[in-house]
Design an enzyme around this catalytic site. Structure first.
Site, PDB file in Angstrom:
ATOM      1  CD  GLU A 262      66.520  18.834  24.431  1.00 12.01           C
ATOM      2  OE1 GLU A 262      67.350  19.163  23.566  1.00 12.01           O
ATOM      3  OE2 GLU A 262      66.747  17.966  25.300  1.00 12.01           O
TER       4      GLU A 262
ATOM      5  CG  ASP B 235      59.243   8.603  27.301  1.00  9.44           C
ATOM      6  OD1 ASP B 235      60.083   9.520  27.256  1.00  9.44           O
ATOM      7  OD2 ASP B 235      59.321   7.638  28.093  1.00  9.44           O
TER       8      ASP B 235
ATOM      9  CD  GLU C 131      70.565  16.282  27.748  1.00  6.77           C
ATOM     10  OE1 GLU C 131      70.484  15.443  26.836  1.00  6.77           O
ATOM     11  OE2 GLU C 131      69.577  16.895  28.182  1.00  6.77           O
TER      12      GLU C 131
ATOM     13  CG  HIS D 245      71.685  18.864  20.631  1.00  9.65           C
ATOM     14  ND1 HIS D 245      70.720  19.789  20.303  1.00  9.65           N
ATOM     15  CD2 HIS D 245      71.169  18.144  21.652  1.00  9.65           C
ATOM     16  CE1 HIS D 245      69.675  19.629  21.100  1.00  9.65           C
ATOM     17  NE2 HIS D 245      69.919  18.628  21.927  1.00  9.65           N
ATOM     18  CD  GLU D 246      72.946  15.242  23.019  1.00  5.31           C
ATOM     19  OE1 GLU D 246      72.547  15.717  24.094  1.00  5.31           O
ATOM     20  OE2 GLU D 246      72.175  14.967  22.077  1.00  5.31           O
TER      21      GLU D 246
ATOM     22  CG  HIS E  38      71.644  19.469  26.370  1.00 12.17           C
ATOM     23  ND1 HIS E  38      70.521  20.156  26.753  1.00 12.17           N
ATOM     24  CD2 HIS E  38      71.246  18.648  25.355  1.00 12.17           C
ATOM     25  CE1 HIS E  38      69.492  19.766  26.007  1.00 12.17           C
ATOM     26  NE2 HIS E  38      69.905  18.855  25.143  1.00 12.17           N
TER      27      HIS E  38
ATOM     28  CE1 TYR F   2      63.775  17.874  21.220  1.00 10.20           C
ATOM     29  CE2 TYR F   2      66.102  18.329  20.897  1.00 10.20           C
ATOM     30  CZ  TYR F   2      65.101  17.547  21.425  1.00 10.20           C
ATOM     31  OH  TYR F   2      65.419  16.439  22.165  1.00 10.20           O
TER      32      TYR F   2
END
Ligand code: BES
Ligand code: ZN
Length: 621
Positions: free
Chosen positions: A336, A393, A289, A313-314, A317, A401
């Site tokens: 998220e 990560d 995003e 979705h992006e 954001h 989410y």
């Protein structure tokens, strides 16, 4: 001395950086950037200022006014946080750092011409979330800090640049671009920066970002780029290859409509432009995003509803994440979870309720699978997590989410949609351009929805492990039908052509996700003989199928697994395929295959993806 973020050396006693001015000289042959970063602090500072750095060669730190050197130390790297760059200040309100990035900078992927679509020009791009901005410039790399920035990118003339910022111009380089300090840094590194900067066939692209953003939203890409206009505030960029640009333009034609719907739900679009950049297939995420310029994987271009869902979705954001940001990664669900909720609200309006329900159903399945993945490490089934010493990560999952989505949907069910919409708007208005934690959200919720804590167990939802009993599996005729067909597969039934006649990618994805992970190899073959999933152009379908094929030891598909792992670098596909190959016992052949494939494909993956695959292999080999 108190850290503000488990993933940063930033000290709460120090003023935060408010502005960064960058000069970046891109040297493609050596995959390095020679750079000057002028950091401005919110207030003058004395003592040791702590900055984050990773894989940076520091040539000098100067007082920008006097150009006097400031003494600094660079610590050996911590495995998660990288290095502490500590600079001795004496009432300084700004510092100038001269440095070069390294070819293995974790945010940067340098692609040689054969790794691109056009095959003729090199390409480089950033992926800074969650803690990789520090490998592009030294900074207080925590979302608790927000910075404005300006940047001059010096690139070969045949290339162009885009950033998560306003483009302020493209022009010839001039000697005046190279400040005395930058020159000094260059000579410390044995470079004549002025002559490089003003060299033949170079061009300068300038950008300005006037709205404060957390460092993880800093982004650029440099390559031979082209674009198509798709809306009044939207262009689609990609490498200048007509086929890619045209299919991207038609895939994302509905973007303006989504922005309008987003504005109705969450308030005016705050970032002026909403451009999209389609990256080469090694891009490690579905989408990122970056403000004003969302980055996308080319795998979302497949001509059905799901590409637009990634854009939704992006786009979402833009409000939840970019405007209101998690204060650190322990509260990542605020970014998220809220965005997944907002994405589905946009999808519901533009694609209809049925599509939104399928997406919830796929999410529900994904959430349940994560409970299995984290069964020995339940911390990461919580919304609010403890990430001390943890590389974000390596614990990236669907939990923030989908459990985050479930939590917000639970509150919505309790108070009704219109009250929840009103709350959301107020929440965004109240916290825009701020970084907040879970407690701040809960306090605001309780203050604005009196009595909510008596109806919904807020503590269980945010601090408890697992899936709370009042979570909600979506219902619709189509969803229920697909799940029941998947259950019948265990009894040997493959759905008939009439039953799947109208299915698109998402229906197949949901079906596959609900099949048992491991079945008879003959069943895998029979399913594929009928519906050819192993050859699907839709990677969601293909990867879900190949994952089942691997777990079922159906070795006929290993050539296709190899091809897939070598053509895309999106971690959503790498993770399940490598995991299926190496997890468990009695799969020595698969483990050897995984090692060979990674050795051969590694170069094509973004450094973040390389790290993630390495950690999957290290855990299981
Ligand atoms: N911000 C994320 C991507 C990300 C998360 C990058 C954490 C680095 C660290 C982005 O918004 C995202 O969630 N992308 C999803 C798309 C989606 C859920 C539709 C993806 O990449 O799959
Ligand atoms: Zn997201």
């Amino acid at each position: 001395m108190a850290p503000v973020d488990p993933h940063s050396f930033t000290d709460s006693a120090h003023p935060l950086t408010t502005h960064v001015a960058l000069s970046l000289y891109f040297d493609f042959p050596s995959s390095t950037i020679h750079a000057a970063a002028l950091l401005t602090l919110a207030a003058p500072c004395s003592g040791q200022l702590s900055l984050d750095a990773r894989s940076l060669a520091i040539h000098g730190v100067l007082d920008p006014q006097t150009l006097a050197p400031l003494s600094f130390t660079l610590s050996p790297p911590d495995a998660v946080k990288g290095s502490l760059l500590s600079v001795a200040l004496d009432s300084h309100a700004s510092v100038l750092v001269l440095y070069s990035t390294s070819p293995d900078s974790s945010a940067l992927q340098w692609l040689s011409p054969p790794q691109t679509f056009n095959k003729t020009h090199p390409f480089v791009y950033t992926q800074c979330q969650s803690i990789h901005a520090r490998s592009v410039f030294p900074c207080q790399d925590t979302p608790a800090a927000r910075i404005c920035y300006s940047a001059k990118l010096n690139v070969p003339r045949e290339l162009s640049a885009v950033m998560s910022a306003r483009h302020a111009g493209r022009r010839d380089p001039v000697a005046g671009d190279v400040s005395e300090g930058f020159k000094k840094g260059g000579s410390a590194a044995g470079l004549n920066l002025e002559s490089l900067w003003c060299g033949d066939r170079r061009v300068v692209e300038e950008f300005v970002m006037e709205q404060p953003i957390p460092p993880y939203l800093f982004a650029f890409a440099v390559g031979e780029l082209g674009f198509r206009e798709v809306g009044p505030r939207t262009r689609v960029y990609s490498e200048n290859v007509a086929g890619v640009l045209d299919s991207a333009a038609s895939e994302f034609a509905g973007t303006e409509e989504m922005i309008r719907q987003g504005e109705k739900l969450f308030g005016e679009y705050p970032w002026e432009r909403f451009d999209l950049l389609v990256l080469p297939p090694s891009f490690p995420y579905g989408g990122m995003e970056n403000p004003r310029m969302v980055f996308l994987t080319p795998t979302v271009i497949k001509g059905d509803a799901s590409g637009a869902q990634v854009v939704a979705h992006e786009l979402a954001h833009s409000w939840t994440g970019n405007l209101i940001t998690n204060i650190n990664n322990e509260h990542f669900w605020l970014n998220e979870g809220f965005t997944t909720y907002a994405e589905r609200r946009i999808v519901e309006v533009v694609q209809g309720e049925e599509r939104a329900i399928l997406s919830m159903g796929i999410g529900w399945r994904g959430l349940n699978e994560e409970m299995e993945r984290f069964k020995d490490n339940m911390e990461f089934t919580k919304l609010k997590t403890n990430q001390e010493g943890i590389d974000p990560d390596n614990v990236y999952s669907q939990v923030p989410y989908e459990k985050g989505f479930q939590f917000l949907a639970r509150i919505e069910r309790q108070i009704g949609r219109s009250a929840f919409d009103e709350f959301t708007k107020k929440y965004i208005e109240n916290f825009k351009f701020k970084s907040i934690d879970t407690e701040t959200f809960l306090e605001f919720l309780k203050a604005n929805v009196p009595g909510i804590e008596k109806e919904v167990d807020l503590k269980l939802w945010t601090e408890g492990t697992g899936i709370p009993p009042d979570a909600y599996e979506p219902v619709s005729d189509l969803y229920t039908k697909i799940v029941s067909l998947a259950n019948e597969f265990k009894l040997g039934k493959i759905p008939g052509e009439d039953e799947v006649a109208t299915w698109q990618g998402q229906e197949w994805e949901l079906y596959l996700e609900n099949l048992p992970k491991c079945v008879e190899a003959s069943q895998v073959l029979a399913l594929d003989a009928r519906y050819r999933m192993s050859e699907s152009k839709d990677y969601e379908v293909k990867v879900a199928f190949l994952q089942m094929a691997i777990s079922s030891k159906c070795r006929d598909y290993y050539p296709e697994v190899e091809k897939t792992l070598k053509e895309v670098g999106r971690m959503k596909y790498l993770r399940p395929l490598y995991t299926a190959l190496v997890q468990g016992s009695g799969n020595e052949e698969e483990k050897i295959l995984a090692k060979r494939l990674f050795a051969e494909a590694r170069e094509c993956y973004h450094p973040i993806a390389q790290g993630v695959v390495e950690s999957i292999l290290a855990k299981n080999l």
